[in-house]
Design a protein around this motif. Sequence first.
Motif, PDB file in Angstrom:
ATOM      1  N   HIS A 374      24.995  -9.040  14.680  1.00  0.00           N
ATOM      2  CA  HIS A 374      25.690  -8.969  13.773  1.00  0.00           C
ATOM      3  C   HIS A 374      24.993  -9.979  12.212  1.00  0.00           C
ATOM      4  N   PHE A 375      24.704 -11.019  12.667  1.00  0.00           N
ATOM      5  CA  PHE A 375      23.873 -11.906  11.819  1.00  0.00           C
ATOM      6  C   PHE A 375      22.808 -11.039  11.352  1.00  0.00           C
ATOM      7  N   GLN A 376      22.074 -10.666  12.173  1.00  0.00           N
ATOM      8  CA  GLN A 376      20.792  -9.715  11.548  1.00  0.00           C
ATOM      9  C   GLN A 376      21.179  -8.904  10.648  1.00  0.00           C
ATOM     10  N   ARG A 377      22.283  -8.032  10.977  1.00  0.00           N
ATOM     11  CA  ARG A 377      22.521  -7.079   9.926  1.00  0.00           C
ATOM     12  C   ARG A 377      23.103  -7.642   8.679  1.00  0.00           C
ATOM     13  N   LEU A 378      23.688  -8.888   8.627  1.00  0.00           N
ATOM     14  CA  LEU A 378      24.188  -9.427   7.354  1.00  0.00           C
ATOM     15  C   LEU A 378      23.146  -9.664   6.592  1.00  0.00           C
ATOM     16  N   LEU A 379      21.973 -10.199   7.111  1.00  0.00           N
ATOM     17  CA  LEU A 379      20.957 -10.550   6.414  1.00  0.00           C
ATOM     18  C   LEU A 379      19.976  -9.666   5.951  1.00  0.00           C
ATOM     19  N   ILE A 380      20.022  -8.613   6.582  1.00  0.00           N
ATOM     20  CA  ILE A 380      19.112  -7.319   6.309  1.00  0.00           C
ATOM     21  C   ILE A 380      20.148  -6.563   5.012  1.00  0.00           C
ATOM     22  N   SER A 381      21.420  -6.420   5.241  1.00  0.00           N
ATOM     23  CA  SER A 381      22.385  -6.165   4.019  1.00  0.00           C
ATOM     24  C   SER A 381      21.994  -6.817   2.718  1.00  0.00           C
ATOM     25  N   LEU A 382      21.854  -8.143   2.888  1.00  0.00           N
ATOM     26  CA  LEU A 382      21.836  -8.766   1.821  1.00  0.00           C
ATOM     27  C   LEU A 382      20.394  -8.850   1.180  1.00  0.00           C
ATOM     28  N   SER A 383      19.318  -8.634   2.060  1.00  0.00           N
ATOM     29  CA  SER A 383      18.051  -8.653   1.462  1.00  0.00           C
ATOM     30  C   SER A 383      17.768  -7.347   0.827  1.00  0.00           C
ATOM     31  N   GLN A 384      18.733  -6.440   0.793  1.00  0.00           N
ATOM     32  CA  GLN A 384      18.249  -5.048  -0.229  1.00  0.00           C
ATOM     33  C   GLN A 384      18.456  -5.058  -1.599  1.00  0.00           C
ATOM     34  N   GLY A 385      19.002  -6.199  -2.183  1.00  0.00           N
ATOM     35  CA  GLY A 385      19.238  -6.349  -3.405  1.00  0.00           C
ATOM     36  C   GLY A 385      19.880  -5.072  -4.004  1.00  0.00           C
ATOM     37  N   ASN A 386      21.095  -4.665  -3.372  1.00  0.00           N
ATOM     38  CA  ASN A 386      21.628  -3.508  -3.844  1.00  0.00           C
ATOM     39  C   ASN A 386      23.179  -3.811  -4.114  1.00  0.00           C
ATOM     40  N   ARG A 387      23.508  -4.949  -4.474  1.00  0.00           N
ATOM     41  CA  ARG A 387      25.098  -5.218  -4.669  1.00  0.00           C
ATOM     42  C   ARG A 387      25.261  -4.789  -6.013  1.00  0.00           C
ATOM     43  N   ASP A 388      26.445  -4.201  -6.153  1.00  0.00           N
ATOM     44  CA  ASP A 388      26.876  -3.612  -7.581  1.00  0.00           C
ATOM     45  C   ASP A 388      27.087  -4.855  -8.140  1.00  0.00           C
ATOM     46  N   GLU A 389      26.824  -4.786  -9.486  1.00  0.00           N
ATOM     47  CA  GLU A 389      26.712  -6.122 -10.505  1.00  0.00           C
ATOM     48  C   GLU A 389      27.552  -5.663 -11.696  1.00  0.00           C
ATOM     49  N   SER A 390      28.532  -4.544 -11.793  1.00  0.00           N
ATOM     50  CA  SER A 390      29.504  -4.437 -12.665  1.00  0.00           C
ATOM     51  C   SER A 390      30.504  -5.376 -12.734  1.00  0.00           C
ATOM     52  N   SER A 391      31.070  -5.227 -14.031  1.00  0.00           N
ATOM     53  CA  SER A 391      32.429  -6.394 -14.017  1.00  0.00           C
ATOM     54  C   SER A 391      33.671  -5.589 -13.925  1.00  0.00           C
ATOM     55  N   HIS A 392      33.740  -3.983 -13.656  1.00  0.00           N
ATOM     56  CA  HIS A 392      34.701  -3.441 -13.629  1.00  0.00           C
ATOM     57  C   HIS A 392      35.513  -3.743 -12.200  1.00  0.00           C
ATOM     58  N   VAL A 393      36.677  -3.461 -12.415  1.00  0.00           N
ATOM     59  CA  VAL A 393      37.637  -3.949 -11.330  1.00  0.00           C
ATOM     60  C   VAL A 393      38.835  -2.680 -11.123  1.00  0.00           C
ATOM     61  N   ASP A 394      38.625  -1.995  -9.961  1.00  0.00           N
ATOM     62  CA  ASP A 394      39.612  -0.900  -9.770  1.00  0.00           C
ATOM     63  C   ASP A 394      40.381  -1.439  -8.820  1.00  0.00           C
ATOM     64  N   MET A 395      41.500  -1.550  -9.118  1.00  0.00           N
ATOM     65  CA  MET A 395      42.699  -2.171  -8.267  1.00  0.00           C
ATOM     66  C   MET A 395      43.076  -1.311  -7.183  1.00  0.00           C
TER      67      MET A 395
END
Length: 546
Positions: A374-395
């Motif tokens: 799971h640590f490998q999966r975490l690093l691979i997920s972070l290395s994609q550079g695909n995080r949502d960077e918007s400021s909108h919050v849907d409660m």
Amino acid sequence: MSYPGYPPMGGFPPIPTGNNPWGAPSNPPPIGLDMQSGFSQQYNPQQFMQGSGFPYGGMNPHQGAYPPADGAYPPVPGYGAPQQPQMPGYGMYPQPGGGHQPGMPQPGMPQPGMPQPGMPQPGMPQPGMPQPGMPQPGMPQPGMPGFNQGYPGQLPGQPLPTPGHTPMPITGQPTMPAPGQHPMPGQPPMTIPGQQPVPSYPQAPAVNPSMSQYPSQSSGTPNIPPLQVAKRGTIRDAPNFDPLRDAEVLRKAMKGFGTDEQAIIECLGSRSSKQRQQISLSFKTAYGKDLIKDLKSELSGNFEKTILAMMKAPTLYDAQEIHDAIKGAGTDEECLIEILASRTNAEILEINRLYKTEFKKTLEQAIKSDTSGHFQRLLISLSQGNRDESSHVDMSLVQRDVQELYAAGENRLGTDESKFNAILCSRSRAHLNAVFHEYQRMCNRDLEKSICREMSGDLERGMLAVVKCLKNTPAFFAERLYKAMKGAGTKDKTLIRIMVSRSEVDLLDIRQEYKRMYGKSLYTDITGDTSGDYKKILLKLCGGND
């Protein structure tokens, strides 16, 4: 009978009963109305109809039209109106000439005080219009729901019909109920696109937020700003910058016997990374030598490592640090977590590109070759550079994520690490800060504590780093600096990496968090834990004792 408002006019003989369209002599036509022309007896029908402009050469009394109303403009002298063809059975012929005749009524023009054809008259029934007291086919009646005072099919706000135009009923068109009334049985209430139903209507349909005309609204927690864009670094572009002059300063500092380290510190410690790249190019242009090689030959130890780190572009330095953390025996997992958890999407994508260029393999391949589970999966997920960077919050989505995190950890036997991975590596900073807040409120426990209870080892450290970095990036780095200098020995590689990489980003904020968290300044701890030129260059990057 007579129509109110129109006194009888004399001057014409009675009309033969054979031509009486109303029928028997016992039911005579209205006094003052010529039945062949449909006009008042005050007019000469031949003169009036010449160029009148009415279709079929006159008015049909069976159609219920009436002469024109007051208020029209008089005709222009000398211009006769075009003559219209005659309809059989009316006995009307245009008078030759057709122009203006003094003392005579003007053909086709309204006369003062006379009823006008095609205009509604007081007290007179109108063709095609609903009549008072008469039921209308297919229309709601007075006292029934949906009763409409307009003509059939008229919509709210629709302009009135043009004078002389008989509005045609619009079939199949729902009518707008009066305020406070129900719509007609079997008909949906009318709504105008882009508008919500009128609140006063009973049983109004609920607003559908999935439709495009209803923008999504967030409630509860306000929008949290995304990753801070404004630079809060201690190093900025130097004013009046001259790369060739700086190259000459560095050349003199390294030329001959000995090295002027202080000149190097003052020069490179006061320039931004972009300016240092320009100095390196100017140095090669002016002297035909590589500045990096000269610095390596003249410097040593941690001072050399710090200066060489400063001479690299930030993303190239990150790629090099990741490579060094993976290669050889053992892995510096904290370095991988620190870089991948704190960089923006654009920076991570550039790191991927440079890593492939410099080391002939992808970053993902390098991670897979040296980590697992799971640590490998975490690093691979972070290395994609695909995080949502918007400021909108849907409660609603925030609450759903909180419930899923709780169900994946605290509320089950074992842990669903993939659910933590999916939420923490893809959601925006603003969204996750709302998730952290709601998790604390709903579960009465910080998410970090839940992670510590549910995970261990590298995965625990990685998940904690992601949460801390998203919550407060300067505080995350302040803690990393404190741990690098705490106790016996110093983790110089971590200290150098953070001081160099954050000097142009948020080192001012890191200093403030360090002072708040540990009660002493970062400058003081660096002074007490390092020495020599190495200490001088770090303090130069630190920028102040506050």
